[in-house]
Design a protein around this motif. Structure first.
Motif, PDB file in Angstrom:
ATOM      1  N   TRP A 193       0.858  -1.190   0.000  1.00 35.06           N
ATOM      2  CA  TRP A 193       0.000   0.000   0.000  1.00 35.06           C
ATOM      3  C   TRP A 193       0.889   1.233   0.000  1.00 35.06           C
ATOM      4  CZ3 TRP A 193      -5.057   0.212  -0.910  1.00 35.06           C
ATOM      5  CH2 TRP A 193      -5.744   1.408  -0.664  1.00 35.06           C
ATOM      6  N   GLY A 194       0.598   2.136  -0.900  1.00 37.47           N
ATOM      7  CA  GLY A 194       1.326   3.395  -0.957  1.00 37.47           C
ATOM      8  C   GLY A 194       0.583   4.455  -0.171  1.00 37.47           C
ATOM      9  N   MET A 195       0.122   5.496  -0.871  1.00 36.31           N
ATOM     10  CA  MET A 195      -0.686   6.534  -0.242  1.00 36.31           C
ATOM     11  C   MET A 195      -2.016   6.612  -0.974  1.00 36.31           C
ATOM     12  SD  MET A 195       2.054   9.536   0.595  1.00 36.31           S
ATOM     13  CE  MET A 195       3.455   9.222   1.670  1.00 36.31           C
ATOM     14  N   GLY A 196      -3.003   5.894  -0.436  1.00 41.25           N
ATOM     15  CA  GLY A 196      -4.338   5.914  -1.004  1.00 41.25           C
ATOM     16  C   GLY A 196      -4.601   4.902  -2.091  1.00 41.25           C
ATOM     17  N   LEU A 197      -3.670   4.006  -2.362  1.00 38.66           N
ATOM     18  CA  LEU A 197      -3.875   2.986  -3.386  1.00 38.66           C
ATOM     19  C   LEU A 197      -2.944   1.812  -3.179  1.00 38.66           C
ATOM     20  CD1 LEU A 197      -2.335   4.230  -6.790  1.00 38.66           C
ATOM     21  CD2 LEU A 197      -1.569   4.936  -4.541  1.00 38.66           C
ATOM     22  N   ALA A 198      -3.321   0.694  -3.788  1.00 35.60           N
ATOM     23  CA  ALA A 198      -2.484  -0.502  -3.720  1.00 35.60           C
ATOM     24  C   ALA A 198      -1.283  -0.344  -4.642  1.00 35.60           C
ATOM     25  CB  ALA A 198      -3.288  -1.724  -4.123  1.00 35.60           C
ATOM     26  N   VAL A 199      -0.178  -0.946  -4.243  1.00 34.23           N
ATOM     27  CA  VAL A 199       1.054  -0.945  -5.035  1.00 34.23           C
ATOM     28  C   VAL A 199       1.697  -2.319  -4.866  1.00 34.23           C
ATOM     29  CG1 VAL A 199       1.415   1.538  -4.664  1.00 34.23           C
ATOM     30  CG2 VAL A 199       2.502  -0.112  -3.129  1.00 34.23           C
ATOM     31  N   PRO A 200       2.619  -2.705  -5.747  1.00 34.40           N
ATOM     32  CA  PRO A 200       3.345  -3.961  -5.513  1.00 34.40           C
ATOM     33  C   PRO A 200       4.128  -3.879  -4.203  1.00 34.40           C
ATOM     34  CG  PRO A 200       3.629  -3.234  -7.778  1.00 34.40           C
ATOM     35  CD  PRO A 200       2.969  -2.098  -7.041  1.00 34.40           C
ATOM     36  N   ALA A 201       4.200  -4.982  -3.496  1.00 37.07           N
ATOM     37  CA  ALA A 201       4.941  -5.021  -2.236  1.00 37.07           C
ATOM     38  C   ALA A 201       6.410  -4.707  -2.473  1.00 37.07           C
ATOM     39  CB  ALA A 201       4.802  -6.400  -1.602  1.00 37.07           C
ATOM     40  N   ALA A 202       7.014  -4.064  -1.501  1.00 41.11           N
ATOM     41  CA  ALA A 202       8.444  -3.775  -1.580  1.00 41.11           C
ATOM     42  C   ALA A 202       9.211  -5.073  -1.822  1.00 41.11           C
ATOM     43  CB  ALA A 202       8.920  -3.111  -0.290  1.00 41.11           C
ATOM     44  N   GLY A 203      10.073  -5.079  -2.828  1.00 43.54           N
ATOM     45  CA  GLY A 203      10.876  -6.246  -3.128  1.00 43.54           C
ATOM     46  C   GLY A 203      10.207  -7.284  -3.998  1.00 43.54           C
ATOM     47  N   ALA A 204       8.934  -7.074  -4.367  1.00 49.07           N
ATOM     48  CA  ALA A 204       8.241  -8.048  -5.204  1.00 49.07           C
ATOM     49  C   ALA A 204       8.810  -8.021  -6.621  1.00 49.07           C
ATOM     50  CB  ALA A 204       6.747  -7.747  -5.241  1.00 49.07           C
ATOM     51  N   GLY A 205       8.934  -9.180  -7.217  1.00 45.89           N
ATOM     52  CA  GLY A 205       9.408  -9.276  -8.589  1.00 45.89           C
ATOM     53  C   GLY A 205       8.297  -8.981  -9.581  1.00 45.89           C
ATOM     54  N   PRO A 206       8.601  -9.064 -10.878  1.00 50.52           N
ATOM     55  CA  PRO A 206       7.594  -8.805 -11.911  1.00 50.52           C
ATOM     56  C   PRO A 206       6.399  -9.747 -11.770  1.00 50.52           C
ATOM     57  CG  PRO A 206       9.803  -8.910 -12.863  1.00 50.52           C
ATOM     58  CD  PRO A 206       9.926  -9.390 -11.449  1.00 50.52           C
ATOM     59  N   GLN A 207       5.209  -9.190 -11.879  1.00 52.58           N
ATOM     60  CA  GLN A 207       3.982  -9.971 -11.742  1.00 52.58           C
ATOM     61  C   GLN A 207       2.998  -9.539 -12.826  1.00 52.58           C
ATOM     62  OE1 GLN A 207       3.395 -12.323  -9.326  1.00 52.58           O
ATOM     63  NE2 GLN A 207       5.371 -12.011  -8.310  1.00 52.58           N
ATOM     64  N   LEU A 208       2.118 -10.448 -13.204  1.00 51.41           N
ATOM     65  CA  LEU A 208       1.030 -10.093 -14.106  1.00 51.41           C
ATOM     66  C   LEU A 208       0.010  -9.232 -13.370  1.00 51.41           C
ATOM     67  CD1 LEU A 208       0.394 -13.539 -15.863  1.00 51.41           C
ATOM     68  CD2 LEU A 208       1.559 -11.539 -16.828  1.00 51.41           C
ATOM     69  N   LEU A 209      -0.743  -8.422 -14.111  1.00 52.26           N
ATOM     70  CA  LEU A 209      -1.869  -7.717 -13.518  1.00 52.26           C
ATOM     71  C   LEU A 209      -2.864  -8.752 -12.991  1.00 52.26           C
ATOM     72  CD1 LEU A 209      -2.361  -4.963 -16.247  1.00 52.26           C
ATOM     73  CD2 LEU A 209      -1.571  -4.600 -13.908  1.00 52.26           C
ATOM     74  N   PRO A 210      -3.503  -8.491 -11.835  1.00 53.84           N
ATOM     75  CA  PRO A 210      -3.685  -7.199 -11.202  1.00 53.84           C
ATOM     76  C   PRO A 210      -2.633  -6.767 -10.196  1.00 53.84           C
ATOM     77  CG  PRO A 210      -5.057  -8.804 -10.102  1.00 53.84           C
ATOM     78  CD  PRO A 210      -4.372  -9.519 -11.221  1.00 53.84           C
ATOM     79  N   CYS A 211      -1.448  -7.346 -10.196  1.00 52.92           N
ATOM     80  CA  CYS A 211      -0.393  -6.792  -9.355  1.00 52.92           C
ATOM     81  C   CYS A 211       0.130  -5.530 -10.033  1.00 52.92           C
ATOM     82  CB  CYS A 211       0.733  -7.801  -9.173  1.00 52.92           C
ATOM     83  SG  CYS A 211       2.012  -7.243  -8.019  1.00 52.92           S
ATOM     84  N   GLY A 212      -0.100  -4.398  -9.410  1.00 55.96           N
ATOM     85  CA  GLY A 212       0.289  -3.115  -9.975  1.00 55.96           C
ATOM     86  C   GLY A 212      -0.229  -2.012  -9.091  1.00 55.96           C
ATOM     87  N   ILE A 213      -0.194  -0.776  -9.566  1.00 59.14           N
ATOM     88  CA  ILE A 213      -0.772   0.317  -8.801  1.00 59.14           C
ATOM     89  C   ILE A 213      -2.242   0.445  -9.174  1.00 59.14           C
ATOM     90  CG2 ILE A 213       1.444   1.507  -8.685  1.00 59.14           C
ATOM     91  CD1 ILE A 213       0.247   3.579 -10.676  1.00 59.14           C
ATOM     92  N   GLY A 214      -3.076   0.766  -8.199  1.00 64.04           N
ATOM     93  CA  GLY A 214      -4.504   0.912  -8.461  1.00 64.04           C
ATOM     94  C   GLY A 214      -5.323   0.454  -7.279  1.00 64.04           C
ATOM     95  N   TRP A 215      -6.585   0.158  -7.536  1.00 65.70           N
ATOM     96  CA  TRP A 215      -7.446  -0.333  -6.467  1.00 65.70           C
ATOM     97  C   TRP A 215      -8.734  -0.869  -7.064  1.00 65.70           C
ATOM     98  CZ3 TRP A 215      -6.523  -2.779  -2.580  1.00 65.70           C
ATOM     99  CH2 TRP A 215      -7.351  -2.882  -1.455  1.00 65.70           C
ATOM    100  N   THR A 216      -9.650  -1.312  -6.183  1.00 66.95           N
ATOM    101  CA  THR A 216     -10.919  -1.918  -6.581  1.00 66.95           C
ATOM    102  C   THR A 216     -12.045  -1.295  -5.780  1.00 66.95           C
ATOM    103  OG1 THR A 216      -9.897  -4.009  -7.228  1.00 66.95           O
ATOM    104  CG2 THR A 216     -12.219  -4.093  -6.606  1.00 66.95           C
ATOM    105  N   GLY A 217     -13.192  -1.107  -6.421  1.00 65.69           N
ATOM    106  CA  GLY A 217     -14.357  -0.536  -5.756  1.00 65.69           C
ATOM    107  C   GLY A 217     -15.438  -1.578  -5.537  1.00 65.69           C
ATOM    108  N   GLY A 218     -16.111  -1.490  -4.406  1.00 66.06           N
ATOM    109  CA  GLY A 218     -17.133  -2.461  -4.051  1.00 66.06           C
ATOM    110  C   GLY A 218     -18.379  -2.410  -4.905  1.00 66.06           C
ATOM    111  N   SER A 219     -18.494  -1.422  -5.782  1.00 66.56           N
ATOM    112  CA  SER A 219     -19.642  -1.335  -6.687  1.00 66.56           C
ATOM    113  C   SER A 219     -19.417  -2.110  -7.980  1.00 66.56           C
ATOM    114  CB  SER A 219     -19.916   0.137  -7.022  1.00 66.56           C
ATOM    115  OG  SER A 219     -18.748   0.739  -7.570  1.00 66.56           O
TER     116      SER A 219
END
Length: 400
Positions: free
Chosen positions: A329-355
Motif C-alpha cells: 500500500w502506498g498513499m491511497g492505493l495498492a502498489v506492488p509489495a516492496a521487493g516483489a518481482g515482476p507480476q502479471l496484472l492485477p499486481c500493480g498500482i490501483g485499487w478496486t471498488g465495491g460497486s
C-alpha cells in the motif's frame, strides 16, 4: 502494441458474463502508451435494451480513494500540509487518543496512544481505526460504530450516512482507536477522515476542493459526489447480490438515486461517480509523473512517494486478504509489495471498488486495465468477472 486476438478474447469473456445475466453491462479500458482500447458491452440496466454508452456514469466506490489521496498530496506539494504533521491541528476530535487494549475489549478498556496521528498515517491507512474482519456486531467497537452510523468499518458507504462532516468527526472522536497509530494497516476509515481534513484545510466544501485540485485540471467533468439532473439518464443502475438467494437486486436506481441530490456527508472513501474516460484521465496523470492535459497536478517525486509501498512485512501479512500476497500500500492505493518481482496484472498500482469497479497499471509492462461494472462485490476475494477481466487484459498485453 496490444494484441488484437487478446482484445477479442477479453471482449468475448466480458460479453459472456453480460449474456449470462451476471450484470446488465460494463465498460472496459485497456491501454499501453498512446494505444487505448475502450469497449462498452450490454445495457445500463436490466430490462432496458438501450446499448450502454462509453460515457455512462458509474458509482466508482473505493476508486474514489486514490483521487482523495492525490488531492491531499497536492496540498503537501504546496507546503500547506506536511506528511509528518499531526492531524489534530485540523481535526481536534482526534487529539489525545485512547486505544483499545485488544480488539475485543470493552470501550473503556484502553491505554493512551503512544503518539499523535499524522497525515502520513491517514494516507497509508495506519490511522489505527478501520475495517474489522469479523461478522458484524462481534466486538464492542463494531457495535458502537454501527450505533453511531459512521458507515466506516462494516461495509460499503450506502445508503449515505445521516451526518454532516462535523457530526461524523465528532462521532468518530468519541470512540477509541483499535490499534496504535502507525501500527497496522486498516481499511477505509482513513480515507473518510482525509476528506474532512481536506475540506477544513482549504476552508471549502470537499467537492470544491477535489474539483479545483484534481477534477478540473484533468477535465474530469463527469466526476463528483452528485449527478446533475440533466445527466441522470447517463447514470447506470447499481445492483448487489441478495445475501440469501444470490440473485441481483437493485441497489440504486437513477430515477430516485442517492446520487441525484447533494449528500450531507461527502464520503471521500467511496461516494464519487465517474466515467471510464474521466478515470483514465486521472490514471494517465499518475503514469505521466503528475502531469495531465499539459499541466502539472502533482510533483513527480510526490507521485513516486504515492506509488511506493509504505508497509512493513508484518503489516502486509495482516492485510493480505485485501492486498494479496504480492501487494502493498502506498498513499491511497495498492502498489506492488516492496521487493516483489515482476507480476502479471492485477499486481500493480490501483485499487478496486465495491460497486464493481477496478483499476490496475503495471509499471513493468506499462499496461493499464480499468473495468467499470454494475454488480456490487460481497467480499475482498476477486469474483469471476474480475478474474476473467485480468486474464483478458494480460492476454491483450502479452505483446506489449
Amino acid at each position: 502494441m496490444l494484441s488484437s486476438d487478446g482484445l477479442a478474447q477479453l471482449h468475448d469473456s466480458m460479453a459472456a458474463h453480460v449474456a449470462a445475466g451476471s450484470l446488465p453491462g460494463l465498460v472496459t479500458l485497456v491501454a499501453h502508451g498512446d494505444e487505448v482500447h475502450v469497449d462498452a458491452i450490454g445495457s445500463p440496466s436490466f430490462g432496458i435494451e438501450t446499448p450502454l454508452r462509453r460515457d455512462a456514469i458509474f458509482r466508482i466506490a473505493s476508486l474514489s480513494k486514490p483521487i482523495t489521496a492525490a488531492a491531499t498530496l497536492s496540498l503537501v506539494d504546496e507546503g500547506l500540509l506536511r506528511l509528518e504533521q499531526r492531524v489534530d491541528e485540523l481535526l481536534p476530535e482526534l487529539a489525545d487518543r485512547r486505544v483499545l487494549r485488544a480488539i475485543d475489549a470493552e470501550l473503556d478498556d484502553t491505554v493512551p496512544a503512544k503518539r499523535p496521528i499524522t497525515l502520513e498515517d491517514l494516507l497509508s491507512y495506519r490511522l489505527g481505526f478501520g475495517s474489522v474482519l469479523a461478522p458484524p456486531g462481534s466486538y464492542p467497537i463494531q457495535r458502537a460504530e454501527a450505533e453511531l452510523g459512521l458507515h466506516s468499518i462494516g461495509g460499503p458507504p450506502w445508503p449515505p450516512a445521516a451526518h454532516d462532516s462535523d457530526s461524523w468527526m465528532a462521532a468518530l472522536g468519541s470512540l477509541p482507536l483499535m490499534h496504535q497509530p502507525g501500527e497496522r494497516w486498516l481499511y477505509n476509515t482513513s480515507a473518510q477522515v482525509l476528506g474532512v481534513l481536506l475540506a477544513r484545510a482549504c476552508g471549502r466544501d470537499l467537492q470544491q476542493v477535489l474539483r479545483e485540485r484534481i477534477l478540473d485540471p484533468l477535465g474530469m467533468a463527469d466526476t463528483g459526489f452528485t449527478v446533475p439532473a440533466e445527466q441522470l439518464g447517463r447514470l447506470t443502475t447499481a445492483y448487489r447480490p441478495d445475501p440469501e438467494s444470490g440473485r441481483l437486486r437493485v441497489l440504486d436506481d437513477p430515477a430516485d438515486s442517492w446520487w441525484g441530490t447533494p449528500t450531507s456527508f461527502p464520503d471521500a472513501s467511496g461516494w464519487l461517480v465517474s466515467t471510464i474516460d474521466d478515470y483514465w484521465s486521472f490514471v494517465s496523470m499518475l503514469l505521466a509523473g503528475g502531469s495531465g492535459r499539459d499541466r502539472p497536478v502533482l510533483a513527480p517525486q510526490t507521485v513516486a512517494l504515492m506509488t511506493t509501498d509504505r508497509l512493513t512485512r508484518d503489516q502486509r501479512a495482516d492485510a493480505a486478504l485485501f492486498l494479496g500476497e504480492d501487494g502493498g500500500w502506498g498513499m491511497g492505493l495498492a502498489v506492488p509489495a516492496a521487493g516483489a518481482g515482476p507480476q502479471l496484472l492485477p499486481c500493480g498500482i490501483g485499487w478496486t471498488g465495491g460497486s464493481g469497479t477496478t483499476w490496475r497499471s503495471s509499471a513493468g509492462s506499462g499496461v493499464t486495465g480499468i473495468l467499470f461494472g454494475q454488480r456490487g462485490l460481497t467480499s475482498p476475494v476477486p469474483e469471476p468477472l474480475a478474474v476473467d477481466f485480468w486474464g483478458g487484459v494480460n492476454a491483450a498485453s502479452a505483446a506489449a
